[in-house]
Design a protein around this motif. Sequence first.
Motif, mmCIF file in Angstrom:
data_model
loop_
_atom_site.group_PDB
_atom_site.id
_atom_site.type_symbol
_atom_site.label_atom_id
_atom_site.label_comp_id
_atom_site.label_asym_id
_atom_site.label_seq_id
_atom_site.Cartn_x
_atom_site.Cartn_y
_atom_site.Cartn_z
ATOM 1 N N GLU A 98 0.824 -1.225 0.000
ATOM 2 C CA GLU A 98 0.000 0.000 0.000
ATOM 3 C C GLU A 98 0.850 1.263 0.000
ATOM 4 N N LYS A 99 2.044 1.174 0.526
ATOM 5 C CA LYS A 99 2.936 2.334 0.617
ATOM 6 C C LYS A 99 2.270 3.507 1.344
ATOM 7 N N LEU A 100 1.580 3.188 2.432
ATOM 8 C CA LEU A 100 1.043 4.218 3.314
ATOM 9 C C LEU A 100 1.947 4.309 4.541
ATOM 10 N N PRO A 101 2.131 5.506 5.080
ATOM 11 C CA PRO A 101 3.086 5.655 6.191
ATOM 12 C C PRO A 101 2.721 4.800 7.399
ATOM 13 N N GLN A 102 3.691 4.024 7.856
ATOM 14 C CA GLN A 102 3.527 3.223 9.069
ATOM 15 C C GLN A 102 4.157 3.920 10.269
ATOM 16 N N ILE A 103 5.120 4.807 9.988
ATOM 17 C CA ILE A 103 5.836 5.525 11.047
ATOM 18 C C ILE A 103 5.658 7.026 10.816
ATOM 19 N N LEU A 104 5.263 7.746 11.866
ATOM 20 C CA LEU A 104 5.138 9.202 11.808
ATOM 21 C C LEU A 104 6.090 9.802 12.837
ATOM 22 N N ILE A 105 6.971 10.687 12.371
ATOM 23 C CA ILE A 105 7.912 11.386 13.257
ATOM 24 C C ILE A 105 7.603 12.873 13.195
ATOM 25 N N LEU A 106 7.310 13.470 14.332
ATOM 26 C CA LEU A 106 6.997 14.895 14.411
ATOM 27 C C LEU A 106 8.165 15.638 15.036
ATOM 28 N N VAL A 107 8.602 16.700 14.378
ATOM 29 C CA VAL A 107 9.694 17.543 14.876
ATOM 30 C C VAL A 107 9.277 19.002 14.742
ATOM 31 N N PRO A 108 9.901 19.922 15.485
ATOM 32 C CA PRO A 108 9.403 21.302 15.520
ATOM 33 C C PRO A 108 9.803 22.206 14.355
ATOM 34 N N THR A 109 10.897 21.916 13.643
ATOM 35 C CA THR A 109 11.368 22.844 12.615
ATOM 36 C C THR A 109 11.667 22.126 11.300
ATOM 37 N N ARG A 110 11.691 22.916 10.228
ATOM 38 C CA ARG A 110 11.974 22.361 8.899
ATOM 39 C C ARG A 110 13.394 21.821 8.812
ATOM 40 N N GLU A 111 14.337 22.464 9.532
ATOM 41 C CA GLU A 111 15.716 21.968 9.532
ATOM 42 C C GLU A 111 15.791 20.569 10.140
ATOM 43 N N LEU A 112 15.023 20.341 11.201
ATOM 44 C CA LEU A 112 15.014 19.022 11.827
ATOM 45 C C LEU A 112 14.334 17.991 10.930
ATOM 46 N N VAL A 113 13.319 18.411 10.184
ATOM 47 C CA VAL A 113 12.700 17.492 9.214
ATOM 48 C C VAL A 113 13.763 17.013 8.229
ATOM 49 N N ALA A 114 14.495 17.954 7.651
ATOM 50 C CA ALA A 114 15.526 17.606 6.665
ATOM 51 C C ALA A 114 16.593 16.709 7.278
ATOM 52 N N GLN A 115 16.951 16.975 8.518
ATOM 53 C CA GLN A 115 17.989 16.190 9.183
ATOM 54 C C GLN A 115 17.533 14.755 9.418
ATOM 55 N N VAL A 116 16.317 14.576 9.945
ATOM 56 C CA VAL A 116 15.810 13.225 10.222
ATOM 57 C C VAL A 116 15.629 12.444 8.930
ATOM 58 N N VAL A 117 15.125 13.114 7.894
ATOM 59 C CA VAL A 117 14.958 12.453 6.591
ATOM 60 C C VAL A 117 16.307 11.954 6.077
#
Length: 440
Positions: free
Chosen positions: A68-87
């Motif tokens: 299905e390729k639907l997200p099984q894991i959701l990670i929430l972070v406070p800033t766009r920089e942290l999004v890019a880093q975790v990705v």
Amino acid sequence: MKFEELNLNKSILRALEDLELENPTPIQEQVFSVAMSGRDICGIAQTGTGKTLAYLLPLLRMWTFSKEKLPQILILVPTRELVAQVVEVAQSLTTYMSFDTVGVYGGVNMKTHVAELLNGCDLLVATPGRFTDLAAAGAIKVKNIKKLVIDEFDMMLDLGFRPQLELIFDKIPEKRQNLLFSATMTKDAEEILDVFFKSPVQIETPTAGSPLDSINQKAYLVPNFQTKINFIEVLLANDKEMTKNLIFVTNKAQADILLNELTERGIEDVDVIHSNKSQNFRFNAIKRFESGEIKTLICTDIVSRGLDLTEVSHVVNFELPEDPEIYIHRIGRTGRAQQNGTSISMISPREVDLRVAVEELMGEKLTISETPSFIEVSDRLMIFEIDEPVMKVLIPKKKVDIGPAFHEKKEKNKKVNVRRNIEAEKKRKYGKSYKKEIPK
């Protein structure tokens, strides 16, 4: 312990080998077994202890392939920089897996993110605001989410994300595993844990408020902001050990002032990052700092918090933070990954109480070194260093003669209540009475 001793599959171990990582940090080791048991986790750890890998490794190990390729894991972070880093970290760990990661954050046209989500993903990294926007638009299907991670939780609450977080808790499936990571634990955080988490296991390392042993803390008494600029100019120009530096200031205006002053004085390889800068500017500044193109980055706490910046040699507290715990976050940017680091604090007389608060939190005194005599001492104070309140000067309006407060009404506006005889008036006008007779 080595990563081979953990219950990791070959593809993850191979990726760790490519990253030249052999030994898990204490929090990575402790979180792994608890997360694999399916229990909710509340991890309390300072910056630089490896929180990102601590939650990614067990979650990737437990992940199962789905068409299905639907997200099984959701990670929430406070800033766009942290999004890019975790990705980036997630993608490096899944190099040898059929696994897709998507990151979404504000400041970007939603159509771009909608298009990415249409292609499907296994892991979604998001800021709370952008997640709720995309979910409201129907672009995110949440039915397959089994794991929820909230990173830098205390920072999220500081930024006012509590309403969005509660909305997300209610929207995603109730049957899920929750992993929360924070540098501190506040009353608000405890309230949310009590409501939305199921008996979370608390993992804490190291003890909040304790400085890392690998950091050499230096402090100097410097009279004012301008003298601090003179001091940092000399350090950056002459100290060969300052190869990769973070300078923390209180706010965006001070960051820009410091950058302009250093640039005008011929200090090269320096840039600034704060929330007024565009997304691309901030990403490029971090990229240039990490690559070594620039060696000094001036930043505010709200932007730099949580970023995984490697091999930082020096952290400079150009001004002490109002919250002493932020001091620990700042100096934790250096002395990481078995390396030694140095923190330099410039303390003015107006920051004495802040110094005491830091010392009380750490349980030890800051060692004050003698300020070099060749540093030029300035008498000029910045506007924010002047304690006297600025009084507003009220300029009286020009007086206009509008006459006395009471004056006689004009004749046409005078009204007198007089009882009218309607029947008499009609008789005079029409010659007879128009009074209706009541039928017998």
